[in-house]
Design a protein around this motif. Structure first.
Motif, mmCIF file in Angstrom:
data_model
loop_
_atom_site.group_PDB
_atom_site.id
_atom_site.type_symbol
_atom_site.label_atom_id
_atom_site.label_comp_id
_atom_site.label_asym_id
_atom_site.label_seq_id
_atom_site.Cartn_x
_atom_site.Cartn_y
_atom_site.Cartn_z
ATOM 1 N N GLY A 1 0.822 -1.200 0.000
ATOM 2 C CA GLY A 1 0.000 0.000 0.000
ATOM 3 C C GLY A 1 0.855 1.249 0.000
ATOM 4 N N ASN B 1 -5.774 2.350 -1.328
ATOM 5 C CA ASN B 1 -4.640 1.433 -1.237
ATOM 6 C C ASN B 1 -3.766 1.884 -0.066
ATOM 7 O OD1 ASN B 1 -2.775 -0.542 -1.744
ATOM 8 N ND2 ASN B 1 -1.788 0.559 -3.424
ATOM 9 N N THR C 1 -2.925 0.243 3.130
ATOM 10 C CA THR C 1 -2.888 -0.879 4.056
ATOM 11 C C THR C 1 -2.529 -0.397 5.451
ATOM 12 O OG1 THR C 1 -2.186 -2.303 2.250
ATOM 13 C CG2 THR C 1 -1.840 -3.130 4.483
#
Length: 136
Positions: A5, A29, A31
């Motif tokens: 990410g 995106n 994480t």
């Protein structure tokens, strides 16, 4: 972007692909994020909401979208994207417009000083003066 990410790319504030599905969703995106909030530039921020991989969100072609993420006790993770009609991209930025006000343009009462987006989160204006001027 790697499987880790955007947290592994913190020097980049631009996230191509954030605006997805014809301006109807945001594809995240980040994480490790627990919370997020969203802003179409020039409008108020949304309320904080739990992180999700895809968020229903209507964006306007040619207008940047920012997303602020909360993770690891910090909310200092902000990314943006900007998409025109189709797949053409534009520059993500914090503000809908910027203006350099100086005593050389009567503190903004003349149009000289209107800035242009030249890159993501970067504005510029070209002004010439024959003397020292104050600016804001």
């Amino acid at each position: 972007v790697s499987d880790q990410g955007l947290l592994s790319h913190l020097g980049s504030f631009e996230q191509p692909g954030l605006i997805c599905n014809y301006h109807t969703e945001l594809c995240h995106n980040m994480t490790g994020a627990g919370w997020l909030r969203i802003q179409n530039i020039g409008e108020p921020w949304s309320e904080w909401r739990p992180y999700e991989a895809v968020t229903k969100w209507r964006s306007k072609p040619g207008w940047p979208v920012l997303v602020q993420y909360h993770m690891d006790g910090s909310a200092s993770y902000v990314v943006g994207d900007c998409v025109l009609d189709g797949d053409s991209r534009c520059y993500a930025t914090w503000h809908p417009e910027m203006f350099l006000r100086t005593d050389g343009n009567l503190w903004g009462t003349e149009d000289a000083g209107r800035m242009a987006r030249v890159n993501h989160f970067t504005w510029a204006v070209n002004m010439s003066f024959d003397r020292h001027v104050r600016a804001k």
